[in-house]
Design a protein around this motif. Structure first.
Motif, PDB file in Angstrom:
ATOM      1  N   LEU A 161      32.787  53.647  38.965  1.00 17.39           N
ATOM      2  CA  LEU A 161      32.406  52.982  37.723  1.00 17.39           C
ATOM      3  C   LEU A 161      31.106  52.231  37.956  1.00 17.39           C
ATOM      4  O   LEU A 161      31.081  51.229  38.683  1.00 17.39           O
ATOM      5  CB  LEU A 161      33.516  52.021  37.269  1.00 17.39           C
ATOM      6  N   PRO A 162      29.995  52.676  37.367  1.00 15.65           N
ATOM      7  CA  PRO A 162      28.683  52.104  37.689  1.00 15.65           C
ATOM      8  C   PRO A 162      28.298  50.866  36.887  1.00 15.65           C
ATOM      9  O   PRO A 162      27.276  50.240  37.155  1.00 15.65           O
ATOM     10  CB  PRO A 162      27.733  53.251  37.339  1.00 15.65           C
ATOM     11  N   GLY A 163      29.104  50.494  35.900  1.00 20.60           N
ATOM     12  CA  GLY A 163      28.696  49.445  34.968  1.00 20.60           C
ATOM     13  C   GLY A 163      29.013  48.034  35.424  1.00 20.60           C
ATOM     14  O   GLY A 163      29.320  47.768  36.593  1.00 20.60           O
ATOM     15  N   LEU A 164      28.968  47.113  34.478  1.00 24.49           N
ATOM     16  CA  LEU A 164      29.207  45.700  34.740  1.00 24.49           C
ATOM     17  C   LEU A 164      30.666  45.453  35.103  1.00 24.49           C
ATOM     18  O   LEU A 164      31.578  46.115  34.608  1.00 24.49           O
ATOM     19  CB  LEU A 164      28.846  44.873  33.503  1.00 24.49           C
ATOM     20  N   GLU A 165      30.870  44.472  35.980  1.00 26.81           N
ATOM     21  CA  GLU A 165      32.225  44.126  36.411  1.00 26.81           C
ATOM     22  C   GLU A 165      32.614  42.753  35.854  1.00 26.81           C
ATOM     23  O   GLU A 165      31.808  41.820  35.853  1.00 26.81           O
ATOM     24  CB  GLU A 165      32.317  44.110  37.933  1.00 26.81           C
ATOM     25  N   TYR A 166      33.839  42.661  35.382  1.00 24.24           N
ATOM     26  CA  TYR A 166      34.360  41.421  34.811  1.00 24.24           C
ATOM     27  C   TYR A 166      35.690  41.064  35.469  1.00 24.24           C
ATOM     28  O   TYR A 166      36.482  41.947  35.803  1.00 24.24           O
ATOM     29  CB  TYR A 166      34.597  41.567  33.307  1.00 24.24           C
ATOM     30  N   ARG A 188      53.761  35.503  35.629  1.00 22.89           N
ATOM     31  CA  ARG A 188      54.091  34.072  35.602  1.00 22.89           C
ATOM     32  C   ARG A 188      53.041  33.342  36.426  1.00 22.89           C
ATOM     33  O   ARG A 188      52.743  33.756  37.551  1.00 22.89           O
ATOM     34  CB  ARG A 188      55.491  33.838  36.186  1.00 22.89           C
ATOM     35  N   GLY A 189      52.459  32.295  35.861  1.00 25.90           N
ATOM     36  CA  GLY A 189      51.456  31.537  36.589  1.00 25.90           C
ATOM     37  C   GLY A 189      50.082  32.188  36.530  1.00 25.90           C
ATOM     38  O   GLY A 189      49.763  32.942  35.608  1.00 25.90           O
ATOM     39  N   PRO A 190      49.233  31.910  37.537  1.00 22.69           N
ATOM     40  CA  PRO A 190      47.847  32.410  37.515  1.00 22.69           C
ATOM     41  C   PRO A 190      47.762  33.878  37.917  1.00 22.69           C
ATOM     42  O   PRO A 190      48.448  34.330  38.838  1.00 22.69           O
ATOM     43  CB  PRO A 190      47.145  31.514  38.542  1.00 22.69           C
ATOM     44  N   VAL A 191      46.905  34.622  37.225  1.00 18.65           N
ATOM     45  CA  VAL A 191      46.668  36.046  37.497  1.00 18.65           C
ATOM     46  C   VAL A 191      45.197  36.315  37.206  1.00 18.65           C
ATOM     47  O   VAL A 191      44.652  35.777  36.240  1.00 18.65           O
ATOM     48  CB  VAL A 191      47.541  36.948  36.589  1.00 18.65           C
ATOM     49  N   ASN A 192      44.552  37.121  38.030  1.00 19.37           N
ATOM     50  CA  ASN A 192      43.205  37.563  37.669  1.00 19.37           C
ATOM     51  C   ASN A 192      43.197  39.083  37.563  1.00 19.37           C
ATOM     52  O   ASN A 192      43.739  39.790  38.406  1.00 19.37           O
ATOM     53  CB  ASN A 192      42.136  37.018  38.618  1.00 19.37           C
ATOM     54  N   ILE A 193      42.598  39.568  36.476  1.00 23.61           N
ATOM     55  CA  ILE A 193      42.573  40.996  36.158  1.00 23.61           C
ATOM     56  C   ILE A 193      41.122  41.440  36.127  1.00 23.61           C
ATOM     57  O   ILE A 193      40.298  40.852  35.415  1.00 23.61           O
ATOM     58  CB  ILE A 193      43.267  41.270  34.805  1.00 23.61           C
ATOM     59  N   GLN A 194      40.810  42.484  36.898  1.00 22.79           N
ATOM     60  CA  GLN A 194      39.423  42.914  37.043  1.00 22.79           C
ATOM     61  C   GLN A 194      39.174  44.239  36.330  1.00 22.79           C
ATOM     62  O   GLN A 194      39.971  45.176  36.435  1.00 22.79           O
ATOM     63  CB  GLN A 194      39.064  43.037  38.521  1.00 22.79           C
ATOM     64  N   PHE A 195      38.049  44.299  35.620  1.00 20.40           N
ATOM     65  CA  PHE A 195      37.637  45.492  34.881  1.00 20.40           C
ATOM     66  C   PHE A 195      36.197  45.841  35.272  1.00 20.40           C
ATOM     67  O   PHE A 195      35.433  44.992  35.704  1.00 20.40           O
ATOM     68  CB  PHE A 195      37.666  45.237  33.369  1.00 20.40           C
ATOM     69  N   ARG A 196      35.861  47.122  35.056  1.00 19.01           N
ATOM     70  CA  ARG A 196      34.468  47.552  35.238  1.00 19.01           C
ATOM     71  C   ARG A 196      34.160  48.635  34.218  1.00 19.01           C
ATOM     72  O   ARG A 196      35.033  49.413  33.828  1.00 19.01           O
ATOM     73  CB  ARG A 196      34.237  48.075  36.651  1.00 19.01           C
ATOM     74  N   PHE A 222      35.402  49.761  29.210  1.00 21.01           N
ATOM     75  CA  PHE A 222      35.990  48.951  30.269  1.00 21.01           C
ATOM     76  C   PHE A 222      37.247  49.625  30.810  1.00 21.01           C
ATOM     77  O   PHE A 222      38.134  50.001  30.056  1.00 21.01           O
ATOM     78  CB  PHE A 222      36.346  47.555  29.750  1.00 21.01           C
ATOM     79  N   LYS A 223      37.301  49.753  32.150  1.00 18.71           N
ATOM     80  CA  LYS A 223      38.464  50.351  32.793  1.00 18.71           C
ATOM     81  C   LYS A 223      39.028  49.371  33.824  1.00 18.71           C
ATOM     82  O   LYS A 223      38.292  48.606  34.452  1.00 18.71           O
ATOM     83  CB  LYS A 223      38.079  51.679  33.458  1.00 18.71           C
ATOM     84  N   LEU A 224      40.340  49.414  33.976  1.00 13.92           N
ATOM     85  CA  LEU A 224      41.018  48.480  34.873  1.00 13.92           C
ATOM     86  C   LEU A 224      40.718  48.811  36.328  1.00 13.92           C
ATOM     87  O   LEU A 224      40.894  49.948  36.763  1.00 13.92           O
ATOM     88  CB  LEU A 224      42.526  48.524  34.629  1.00 13.92           C
ATOM     89  N   LEU A 225      40.275  47.806  37.092  1.00 10.28           N
ATOM     90  CA  LEU A 225      40.064  47.976  38.526  1.00 10.28           C
ATOM     91  C   LEU A 225      41.303  47.586  39.309  1.00 10.28           C
ATOM     92  O   LEU A 225      41.837  48.365  40.090  1.00 10.28           O
ATOM     93  CB  LEU A 225      38.888  47.111  39.003  1.00 10.28           C
ATOM     94  N   GLU A 226      41.757  46.359  39.120  1.00 12.70           N
ATOM     95  CA  GLU A 226      42.932  45.890  39.845  1.00 12.70           C
ATOM     96  C   GLU A 226      43.434  44.592  39.229  1.00 12.70           C
ATOM     97  O   GLU A 226      42.743  43.957  38.428  1.00 12.70           O
ATOM     98  CB  GLU A 226      42.624  45.671  41.325  1.00 12.70           C
ATOM     99  N   ILE A 227      44.653  44.230  39.636  1.00 10.87           N
ATOM    100  CA  ILE A 227      45.265  42.982  39.184  1.00 10.87           C
ATOM    101  C   ILE A 227      45.686  42.202  40.418  1.00 10.87           C
ATOM    102  O   ILE A 227      46.372  42.735  41.297  1.00 10.87           O
ATOM    103  CB  ILE A 227      46.491  43.247  38.283  1.00 10.87           C
ATOM    104  N   ASN A 228      45.281  40.943  40.486  1.00 13.68           N
ATOM    105  CA  ASN A 228      45.673  40.061  41.584  1.00 13.68           C
ATOM    106  C   ASN A 228      46.526  38.930  41.015  1.00 13.68           C
ATOM    107  O   ASN A 228      46.001  38.068  40.296  1.00 13.68           O
ATOM    108  CB  ASN A 228      44.436  39.482  42.272  1.00 13.68           C
TER     109      ASN A 228
END
Length: 310
Positions: A182-187, A240-248, A255-261
């Motif tokens: 995925l060459p685009g911007l990462e969020y 439950r609680g804090p989660v960070n979800i990464q897209f690119r 926007f496509k899902l990269l991973e979930i932490n």
């Protein structure tokens, strides 16, 4: 409250400790497997504990909880998450997603398969032989921490060399992914869920620059497409609680899902400067306190981060 933060030497642990120490009156304890973890010196008191794969890890946490009367545990090491989720009855102070969610998120292949109807996903080449028009492609472990052992193959010969190298690292084809690059911007979207799994707040931020896998320059944005994607994902997985979800973004801009932490992100100070204090909101949720609208509302802003000394 008495709060224990693990991973005191990593980006998310350091950020969590620093935010709690500078913005709240909570007593903060740091824990890490290295005596040189900076967060041990930023916290009110630090503890050197065994690694997550050591048999004494759990008992060391239980000892700290008992001695310091810990009210809230915020784990920040990926290798520890399944352990804490598996022992939530012994350590109910832990703010963490359910064990099944942790297991899905810890494996990138399982994440893609579990959520392919909830979000756009990067394509996967199961046979590790992409068509010629698919290059470049990404090679990465199914289970990994940070940006370790992630490679870009620009052509079939380079991909073959990367796969042979991955074999020597102990990452065979059953433990890795060859997927669309995925060459685009990462969020990253910093999310917080209450104890019943309801979304409290979600703050998308563009990763403009990174250092060691942690965002060093970022901009928060009120991106409605990403917020909608988060709602879709959280309707399929219980958090439950804090989660960070990464897209690119892919080649088409989607926007496509990269991973979930399922933990606090290392770039969470950017969210703090945008107006939302996720570590403190974790404490409020654990304490049953009311969270007001202005505490979960963010502004769009660009934030620059830098190292400092202690």
């Amino acid at each position: 409250m008495n709060i224990l933060v693990t991973g005191a030497g990593g980006g998310s642990g350091l950020a969590t400790i620093r935010i709690l120490k500078t913005t709240t009156n909570h007593t903060v304890y740091g824990a890490d497997c290295s005596e040189n973890a900076s967060g041990l010196h930023l916290a009110d008191e630090g503890f050197v504990i065994p690694r997550a794969d050591h048999g004494a890890f759990l008992s060391s946490i239980q000892k700290i909880v008992a001695e310091k009367q810990i009210d809230l545990i915020l784990p920040n090491v990926d290798d520890e998450l399944e352990i804490f989720a598996s022992h939530i009855e012994e350590l109910p102070q832990t703010m963490i997603s359910p064990l099944q969610t942790i297991k899905i998120c810890n494996d990138k292949y399982t994440t893609i398969k579990a959520l392919e109807k909830a979000s756009a996903m990067p394509g996967i080449y199961e046979d590790e032989r992409p068509p010629l028009d698919a290059y470049p492609v990404l090679v990465k472990p199914r289970c990994s921490r940070g940006s370790r052992n992630i490679f870009i193959g620009s052509d079939p010969a380079q991909l073959e060399a990367i796969l042979r190298y991955a074999d020597t690292l102990g990452i065979p084809n059953t433990k890795r992914l060859v997927q669309e690059y995925l060459p685009g911007l990462e969020y990253t979207v910093d999310c917080l869920f209450d104890l019943d799994g309801a979304l409290v707040t979600a703050i998308p931020r563009k990763r403009i620059a990174t250092h060691g896998g942690v965002c060093s320059v970022g901009r928060t944005e009120n991106n409605h497409k990403l917020l909608a994607a988060v709602r879709n994902i959280s309707s399929c997985l219980k958090f439950r609680g804090p989660v960070n979800i990464q897209f690119r973004q892919g080649k088409s801009g989607e926007f496509k899902l990269l991973e979930i932490n399922p933990r606090i992100a290392g770039g969470v100070p950017i969210t703090l400067y945008a107006g939302v204090n996720i570590p403190d909101l974790c404490a409020k949720i654990a304490d049953g306190a009311t969270i007001f609208e202005d505490e979960k509302t963010f502004c769009e802003t660009k934030v620059y981060r830098y190292l400092t000394e202690v």
